[in-house]
Enzyme design. Structure first.
Site, PDB file in Angstrom:
ATOM      1  N   GLY A   7       0.812  -1.209   0.000  1.00 13.56           N
ATOM      2  CA  GLY A   7       0.000   0.000   0.000  1.00 13.56           C
ATOM      3  C   GLY A   7       0.851   1.267   0.000  1.00 13.56           C
ATOM      4  O   GLY A   7       2.081   1.205   0.095  1.00 13.56           O
ATOM      5  N   SER A  39       3.884   2.223   2.704  1.00 12.88           N
ATOM      6  CA  SER A  39       4.062   0.992   3.474  1.00 12.88           C
ATOM      7  C   SER A  39       5.540   0.660   3.644  1.00 12.88           C
ATOM      8  O   SER A  39       5.892  -0.328   4.275  1.00 12.88           O
ATOM      9  CB  SER A  39       3.346  -0.168   2.789  1.00 12.88           C
ATOM     10  OG  SER A  39       3.885  -0.371   1.494  1.00 12.88           O
ATOM     11  N   LYS A  64       7.719   0.465   0.911  1.00 11.60           N
ATOM     12  CA  LYS A  64       8.202  -0.291  -0.244  1.00 11.60           C
ATOM     13  C   LYS A  64       9.540   0.221  -0.762  1.00 11.60           C
ATOM     14  O   LYS A  64      10.488  -0.543  -0.922  1.00 11.60           O
ATOM     15  CB  LYS A  64       7.224  -0.205  -1.426  1.00 11.60           C
ATOM     16  CG  LYS A  64       5.804  -0.586  -1.131  1.00 11.60           C
ATOM     17  CD  LYS A  64       4.935  -0.368  -2.362  1.00 11.60           C
ATOM     18  CE  LYS A  64       4.833   1.074  -2.805  1.00 11.60           C
ATOM     19  NZ  LYS A  64       4.012   1.921  -1.941  1.00 11.60           N
ATOM     20  N   ALA A 124      13.798   5.711 -12.359  1.00  9.66           N
ATOM     21  CA  ALA A 124      12.584   6.368 -11.864  1.00  9.66           C
ATOM     22  C   ALA A 124      11.623   6.576 -13.023  1.00  9.66           C
ATOM     23  O   ALA A 124      11.993   7.138 -14.048  1.00  9.66           O
ATOM     24  CB  ALA A 124      12.951   7.699 -11.227  1.00  9.66           C
ATOM     25  N   HIS A 131      12.835  10.990  -2.170  1.00  9.05           N
ATOM     26  CA  HIS A 131      13.502   9.747  -2.574  1.00  9.05           C
ATOM     27  C   HIS A 131      14.995   9.973  -2.827  1.00  9.05           C
ATOM     28  O   HIS A 131      15.816   9.155  -2.456  1.00  9.05           O
ATOM     29  CB  HIS A 131      12.839   9.175  -3.836  1.00  9.05           C
ATOM     30  CG  HIS A 131      11.570   8.437  -3.538  1.00  9.05           C
ATOM     31  ND1 HIS A 131      11.422   7.101  -3.772  1.00  9.05           N
ATOM     32  CD2 HIS A 131      10.401   8.849  -3.014  1.00  9.05           C
ATOM     33  CE1 HIS A 131      10.206   6.725  -3.407  1.00  9.05           C
ATOM     34  NE2 HIS A 131       9.564   7.774  -2.946  1.00  9.05           N
ATOM     35  N   ARG A 180      18.803   8.469  -0.907  1.00 12.07           N
ATOM     36  CA  ARG A 180      19.801   7.639  -1.589  1.00 12.07           C
ATOM     37  C   ARG A 180      21.184   8.264  -1.511  1.00 12.07           C
ATOM     38  O   ARG A 180      21.353   9.471  -1.628  1.00 12.07           O
ATOM     39  CB  ARG A 180      19.399   7.445  -3.053  1.00 12.07           C
ATOM     40  CG  ARG A 180      18.146   6.619  -3.229  1.00 12.07           C
ATOM     41  CD  ARG A 180      18.018   6.123  -4.641  1.00 12.07           C
ATOM     42  NE  ARG A 180      18.013   7.195  -5.629  1.00 12.07           N
ATOM     43  CZ  ARG A 180      16.917   7.819  -6.040  1.00 12.07           C
ATOM     44  NH1 ARG A 180      15.746   7.499  -5.535  1.00 12.07           N
ATOM     45  NH2 ARG A 180      16.985   8.758  -6.954  1.00 12.07           N
ATOM     46  N   GLU A 208      16.076   8.853 -15.085  1.00 14.72           N
ATOM     47  CA  GLU A 208      14.642   9.127 -15.141  1.00 14.72           C
ATOM     48  C   GLU A 208      14.145   8.740 -16.522  1.00 14.72           C
ATOM     49  O   GLU A 208      14.588   9.289 -17.523  1.00 14.72           O
ATOM     50  CB  GLU A 208      14.383  10.606 -14.863  1.00 14.72           C
ATOM     51  CG  GLU A 208      14.693  10.976 -13.414  1.00 14.72           C
ATOM     52  CD  GLU A 208      14.399  12.433 -13.098  1.00 14.72           C
ATOM     53  OE1 GLU A 208      13.578  13.050 -13.806  1.00 14.72           O
ATOM     54  OE2 GLU A 208      14.999  12.955 -12.140  1.00 14.72           O
TER      55      GLU A 208
END
Lengths: 142, 183
Positions: B8, B11, B13, B41, B57, B61, B69
């Protein structure tokens, strides 16, 4: 009675088709009614009932009493279990998991979601085996 | 090795997938000194909200990552990868909406592309981690477009999970392994 649950399009139907041989498949998605299940269950086949949210929604339109609707479905499940026993056959119930999204804005959708969740619980309680399907993979959770 | 991770919204992920990819990369670096860590991405920088989501994000990293991308054409990127590389693809859901709504791809076309990804990972021997979203466990939605999207996504999830060595469902930041693979 076996219950197969999981999200929409998660591979429940494929799993049931793979696992069971000849089936009497009654699906609300083709406009079939639930009440005919006994006549439509052919000798020597596995009964499969699918599209419960449609049948539940249909019943909710006719009946304002949530408790009565829940009881009605509990009754159907009980009848199916008894018939299964007397025929010494198998019944498979496919029900969508629908409780993991955003709370629906419309009251009728909230009501459907509530009832579908309760009926799913009731069915799981009666089921000998419950399988949860996710991304085409299956886990036996009961 | 192919890993499929879904769950979800929020969550965990992406965090888990990044950790997994990073760990794999660090282990592989000892054996394949040329091995690189890639992040593909699929989101486009469409508006401010997307910019912010991308920034979250990116901050997480480290410098070890090479970010690419690409909203549509993943196959040419994967074709260049080799043994020792780790590729994290985030995510299938956004990519699918790009492919359907911008390029009007059919289910057959999409199935073929995803099969190509899996085949490339196996053939070239790089690790591929595919991240997706579970959007199908809520109330079914009306509308032809959304139903088509759910149906296609369901099919692609089944395809990816079947082809994966590891299939992981994220719940509250905890990974549930549906396929164990070799950990």
């Amino acid at each position: 009675m076996q219950l197969v649950t999981g999200g929409a399009c998660s591979g429940k139907r494929k799993l049931v088709k793979h696992e069971y041989g000849r089936c009497s498949w009654i699906t609300a998605y083709e406009g079939k009614e639930l009440k005919d299940w006994r006549q439509k269950w052919k000798e020597g086949t596995v009964l499969v009932l699918e599209g419960w949210e449609k049948w539940i929604a249909c019943e909710l339109e006719k009946n304002a009493d949530d408790f009565a609707v829940r009881q009605l479905f509990t009754r159907v499940i009980k009848d199916i279990c008894e018939e299964e026993k007397s025929r010494d056959s198998t019944a498979v119930i496919i029900m969508n998991e629908m409780g993991r999204g955003i709370v629906p804005v419309s009251p009728s959708e909230r009501r459907l979601r509530d009832l579908a969740g309760w009926i799913l619980q009731d069915t799981a309680e009666k089921a000998e085996k419950v399988t949860y399907v996710w991304s085409g993979l299956a886990k036996q959770i009961k | 090795m192919i890993v499929f991770i879904s769950g979800g919204a929020r969550s965990g992920k992406s965090s888990y997938a990044e950790e997994l990819a990073y760990t794999k990369h660090m282990i592989l670096k000892n054996r394949f000194s040329e091995g690189k860590l890639y992040y593909i991405a699929s989101s486009r920088r469409s508006d401010n909200e997307m910019e912010q989501r991308i920034a979250i994000h990116q901050e997480r990293r480290s410098k070890q990552w090479t970010t690419i991308e690409e909203p549509y054409d993943i196959v040419p990127l994967l074709s260049e990868k080799q043994k020792g590389d780790v590729v994290l693809f985030d995510c299938l859901t956004v990519w699918l909406s790009n492919m359907i709504f911008d390029l009007d791809y059919s289910l057959n076309g999409l199935t073929k592309v995803v099969c190509d990804w899996l085949a490339l990972s196996k053939k070239k021997g790089f690790d591929l981690i595919i991240v997706s979203n579970d959007v199908n466990e809520g109330l079914p939605m009306d509308g032809e477009t959304v139903q088509k999207y759910m149906y296609y996504l369901g099919k692609l999830h089944q395809l990816a999970a079947a082809g994966a060595d590891q299939a992981i469902q994220m719940t509250a930041g905890i990974p549930i392994y549906w396929k164990e693979g070799e950990k």
